[in-house]
Design a protein around this motif. Sequence first.
Motif, PDB file in Angstrom:
ATOM      1  N   LYS A 276       0.841  -1.212   0.000  1.00  0.00           N
ATOM      2  CA  LYS A 276       0.000   0.000   0.000  1.00  0.00           C
ATOM      3  C   LYS A 276       0.868   1.250   0.000  1.00  0.00           C
ATOM      4  O   LYS A 276       0.542   2.261  -0.579  1.00  0.00           O
ATOM      5  CB  LYS A 276      -0.862   0.062   1.271  1.00  0.00           C
TER       6      LYS A 276
ATOM      7  N   SER B  14      -1.656 -10.588   3.983  1.00  0.00           N
ATOM      8  CA  SER B  14      -2.553  -9.463   3.715  1.00  0.00           C
ATOM      9  C   SER B  14      -3.936  -9.885   3.205  1.00  0.00           C
ATOM     10  O   SER B  14      -4.105 -10.919   2.575  1.00  0.00           O
ATOM     11  CB  SER B  14      -1.873  -8.507   2.728  1.00  0.00           C
TER      12      SER B  14
ATOM     13  N   ARG C 206     -10.272  10.631   1.942  1.00  0.00           N
ATOM     14  CA  ARG C 206     -11.557  10.028   1.551  1.00  0.00           C
ATOM     15  C   ARG C 206     -12.713  10.644   2.331  1.00  0.00           C
ATOM     16  O   ARG C 206     -12.535  11.109   3.457  1.00  0.00           O
ATOM     17  CB  ARG C 206     -11.541   8.527   1.866  1.00  0.00           C
TER      18      ARG C 206
END
Length: 257
Positions: free
Chosen positions: A85, A123, A175
């Motif tokens: 990420k 993950s 976001r």
Amino acid sequence: MLALPKHPQLRQELEPWTDQFDYTIRYVSKVLKDAEAGHDWHHVQRVYDNTLQILEQEALNQRLPQGSTALAVWGALLHDIADDKFHPEPNSSAKQGLENHLQELAFPEVMREEILFLIEWVSFKKSFDAKAGSEEEQAAHKIKALHILRDADRLDAIGAIGLARAFHYGGFKNRLFFDPSIPPTDYQNGEAYRKSTAPTINHFYEKLLLLKGKMYTPSGRELAEQRHGFLLAFLKQFYAEMGFQSPPPGFELKDVD
Ligand code: ADP
Ligand code: NI
């Protein structure tokens, strides 16, 4: 300082690697000094604590194959230092740093490869793409360590801390909290999951509320139940404060409790 194990099996398996343990702690805490707060040294410490708690229970109930302990511990300590990420390039300096560090520890070659396997497969994103290198073909101690590490990492994604981490990550990525016109999605692969820029509430449906049903160990499952309940209570309160009588279409909670 990190807690040390109590069960004799865990102590005996970690005892040969005491110096490496201290060295890795110093290394990881330095590397993650300025990391995003959801994936920093504090996250690693919590995942280590969860790992230890599950290891103790598995050992107590004689469900821990010999050789799982050090893998799970080094998996916990190192799992996020080269997270894709934050380091998406295939040969990032973070990934090289991880490999160099493992070389420096002078573990047997097999153990080093097993730790890298755990880090690659822990993950959630990976779980879209394939089963863990077809689990049936892997040694029992390695799969056990992977399952413990997954439970430990996923526990930190739910409950009060999971909630804090999700909104912190959402803020880090700029976001929205929530948009009733953007319902949660059922992602078909890891790439689509990672590329999403949806509001943070959607992440609850796309990952966080699914974790309770994906735990591998009894102690992981028990802790997940309680943390899951907290997320549901939060969402109900959130919708109520937003003026909804019940969760809006697409955000129903009936299938996730
Ligand atoms: P993994 O890194 O295991 O593949 P995630 O991408 O879901 O799994 O990342 C781990 C944590 O990062 C999540 O539990 C959450 O706290 C945060 N996170 C990742 N993606 C999002 C997102 N879209 N919105 C909010 N938080 C996220
Ligand atoms: Ni993690």
